[in-house]
Enzyme design. Structure first.
Site, mmCIF file in Angstrom:
data_model
loop_
_atom_site.group_PDB
_atom_site.id
_atom_site.type_symbol
_atom_site.label_atom_id
_atom_site.label_comp_id
_atom_site.label_asym_id
_atom_site.label_seq_id
_atom_site.Cartn_x
_atom_site.Cartn_y
_atom_site.Cartn_z
ATOM 1 C CE LYS A 171 -4.007 -2.287 2.314
ATOM 2 N NZ LYS A 171 -4.909 -1.990 3.649
ATOM 3 N NE ARG A 243 6.584 -7.863 9.833
ATOM 4 C CZ ARG A 243 6.790 -6.737 9.565
ATOM 5 N NH1 ARG A 243 7.908 -5.858 9.160
ATOM 6 N NH2 ARG A 243 5.636 -5.815 9.674
ATOM 7 C CG HIS A 266 2.353 -3.536 12.042
ATOM 8 N ND1 HIS A 266 3.022 -3.885 13.382
ATOM 9 C CD2 HIS A 266 2.451 -4.678 11.217
ATOM 10 C CE1 HIS A 266 3.475 -4.974 13.282
ATOM 11 N NE2 HIS A 266 3.488 -5.686 12.144
ATOM 12 C CE1 TYR A 275 6.231 -8.650 17.110
ATOM 13 C CE2 TYR A 275 5.279 -6.848 16.095
ATOM 14 C CZ TYR A 275 5.927 -8.021 16.019
ATOM 15 O OH TYR A 275 5.960 -8.913 14.733
#
Length: 294
Positions: A171, A243, A266, A275
């Site tokens: 995107k 990652r 994100h 996380y």
């Protein structure tokens, strides 16, 4: 790679003569699992492990899916992998002894700082392959990009002078800095060996394989597994483990959630919030292990 999901759909239609509703249900479950694997673990369905499947089912539970929906998805995957084994595409099925336990959360593993150091120290810069592998591993951990983003990098998306790479996602694109060791490794690869590895002088790919063409996901997977073995890291290690480790290590060292979200690419901050939950779980585990009254 063969379209195994399409082959299974053809099998259900022409061999099993399953109903249209059954086929649609199976295909929806399997394709959604495949999409989740690509986005979260960067593996194909044939590479999926039992842990991947448990993580996906837990994801469905945490997303508010009903027990019946999760159970149906497990049945869909079980039948799909049984087909892959019986057809000779896989030697064994990853769907074994999986039980759905409501409320249990399986969090992805991360590497410790020491394990990261061991992994990054494995490639030896005595030949072109060593320089390339060193650069790839350093860039992966320095930026937290997905493996598909790593292999899609072009040479013109690297700015050595500024010490950044431009990562173009589905995107939008994002610019990510490199720490000094990663920048040195990438500079050495580009300036000293890359041109000698190219099959064609105008090749745009930043990282190429031994044939001088763009590195594949499977190729990087094999490279990572090799260095996992030489580093004697016993945890399950995938490209996405780097990652996950990138994000957790940033947060542990004081990075704010919004900055980590932007670096990770994100679109939804809830993906990044996982996380912080991992860090909280780690602290809880340390507390329970070390507090004299716990």
């Amino acid at each position: 790679m063969l379209d195994l999901i399409g082959a299974y759909e053809n099998y259900l239609t022409k061999v099993k003569h399953a109903s249209a509703n059954t086929i649609a249900s199976y295909m929806r479950d399997i394709r959604q699992f495949s999409d989740w694997l690509q986005m979260n673990e960067d593996v194909d369905v044939v590479e999926a492990s039992q842990v991947n499947i448990v993580q996906y089912l837990t994801h469905l539970e945490n997303d508010g899916r009903s027990g019946a929906t999760v159970s149906r998805c497990l049945a869909s995957l079980k039948n799909f992998y049984s087909y892959l084994v019986s057809s000779g595409f896989l030697e064994s099925t990853p769907v074994t002894d999986i039980r759905i336990e409501r409320g249990e959360k399986k969090l992805p593993q991360i590497l410790t700082g020491r394990e990261i150091e061991l992994l990054l120290a494995q490639p030896v810069c005595t030949d072109a392959k060593g320089y390339r592998d060193k650069a790839m591993l350093e860039v992966m951990y320095a930026t937290g990009i997905r493996v598909t983003e790593l292999i899609d990098l072009d040479i013109d998306e690297v700015n050595l002078e500024l010490g950044v790479i431009k990562c173009t996602g589905a995107k939008k694109s994002r610019t990510i800095p490199l720490y000094p060791a990663a920048l040195r490794a990438l500079t050495a690869y580009i300036q000293q060996v890359r041109s000698s590895m190219l099959a064609y002088p105008d090749e745009k790919a930043l990282f190429v394989n031994v044939n001088g063409l763009r590195m594949s996901r499977q190729g990087f997977w094999k490279i990572l597994k090799h260095y996992q073995q030489t580093a004697h890291i016993e945890k399950e290690l995938t490209p996405h483990t780097l990652r996950h480790s990138f994000a957790v290590h940033l947060l542990e060292n004081g990075a704010d959630l919004g900055s980590v979200q932007e670096l990770m690419g994100h679109s939804d901050i809830s993906s990044t919030q996982m996380y912080t939950h991992m860090i909280n779980q780690k602290l809880k585990s340390v507390y329970e292990k070390c507090h004299p009254k716990a």
